[in-house]
Design a protein around this motif. Sequence first.
Motif, PDB file in Angstrom:
ATOM      1  N   LYS A 139       0.828  -1.208   0.000  1.00 48.76           N
ATOM      2  CA  LYS A 139       0.000   0.000   0.000  1.00 48.76           C
ATOM      3  C   LYS A 139       0.861   1.257   0.000  1.00 48.76           C
ATOM      4  O   LYS A 139       2.030   1.233   0.378  1.00 48.76           O
ATOM      5  CB  LYS A 139      -0.948   0.006   1.198  1.00 48.76           C
ATOM      6  N   ASP A 140       0.248   2.369  -0.401  1.00 45.08           N
ATOM      7  CA  ASP A 140       0.895   3.672  -0.418  1.00 45.08           C
ATOM      8  C   ASP A 140       0.965   4.217   1.010  1.00 45.08           C
ATOM      9  O   ASP A 140      -0.014   4.121   1.763  1.00 45.08           O
ATOM     10  CB  ASP A 140       0.094   4.628  -1.303  1.00 45.08           C
ATOM     11  N   GLU A 141       2.109   4.785   1.377  1.00 45.51           N
ATOM     12  CA  GLU A 141       2.294   5.316   2.728  1.00 45.51           C
ATOM     13  C   GLU A 141       1.313   6.440   3.052  1.00 45.51           C
ATOM     14  O   GLU A 141       0.749   6.483   4.148  1.00 45.51           O
ATOM     15  CB  GLU A 141       3.726   5.837   2.895  1.00 45.51           C
ATOM     16  N   ILE A 193      -1.448  -0.878  -4.065  1.00 48.08           N
ATOM     17  CA  ILE A 193      -0.660  -0.555  -5.262  1.00 48.08           C
ATOM     18  C   ILE A 193      -0.547  -1.809  -6.115  1.00 48.08           C
ATOM     19  O   ILE A 193      -0.051  -2.835  -5.667  1.00 48.08           O
ATOM     20  CB  ILE A 193       0.741  -0.034  -4.889  1.00 48.08           C
ATOM     21  N   TYR A 245       7.927   5.388  -6.690  1.00 48.76           N
ATOM     22  CA  TYR A 245       8.302   4.767  -5.422  1.00 48.76           C
ATOM     23  C   TYR A 245       9.716   4.198  -5.516  1.00 48.76           C
ATOM     24  O   TYR A 245      10.188   3.840  -6.592  1.00 48.76           O
ATOM     25  CB  TYR A 245       7.352   3.618  -5.065  1.00 48.76           C
ATOM     26  N   THR A 255       4.773  -1.086   3.029  1.00 49.30           N
ATOM     27  CA  THR A 255       4.348   0.283   2.756  1.00 49.30           C
ATOM     28  C   THR A 255       5.336   0.927   1.791  1.00 49.30           C
ATOM     29  O   THR A 255       6.540   0.942   2.043  1.00 49.30           O
ATOM     30  CB  THR A 255       4.285   1.089   4.068  1.00 49.30           C
ATOM     31  N   LYS A 304       6.674   7.325  -1.452  1.00 46.28           N
ATOM     32  CA  LYS A 304       6.901   8.057  -2.704  1.00 46.28           C
ATOM     33  C   LYS A 304       8.252   8.755  -2.652  1.00 46.28           C
ATOM     34  O   LYS A 304       8.659   9.290  -1.618  1.00 46.28           O
ATOM     35  CB  LYS A 304       5.808   9.084  -2.947  1.00 46.28           C
TER      36      LYS A 304
END
Length: 146
Positions: free
Chosen positions: A53-55, A61, A109, A135, A138
């Motif tokens: 997942k995106d932080e 993702i 990322y 996690t 970006k």
Amino acid sequence: MQAQASCGLLTANIEAVGYEDARKTVEVESQQGVVGVSLKKKKMHGGLRVLVKDEDTEKPIEGVELLLKSGARTLMRLGTTDSTGAVLEEKVPGGTYYVEAIPPKQMPYGIERSFEFDIGAAEFSVSGPKTIEVTMIKLRESKKIL
């Protein structure tokens, strides 16, 4: 080990953790001696579910390649995350691992990794796969100063 002796025969039922059960019957000729029994190791594998997942947004993702690693060694390619940000691998041997997440070059990322975790007796049972989250952070754009 259970042993029953009758009529000169000895039967042993052997149950050992991590091995297939064995049964051996031998003719007993004296009160001394050695009996060899070969045990086969059980194939011990557990399930592993990895969520990426995106932080910032915590959204899943898709398209991230996942590698199962131990130390500096890559043990297996787990696959590429689906639209839910997940990969499921059902046959991970027992051990201590971490997951390395490699995004495609077009994604903003860097390469990330999970914390170390163990696959053990709990994952060998029917309780379901162990779930690990990775996690993704970006990359920040560098600003040019003129």
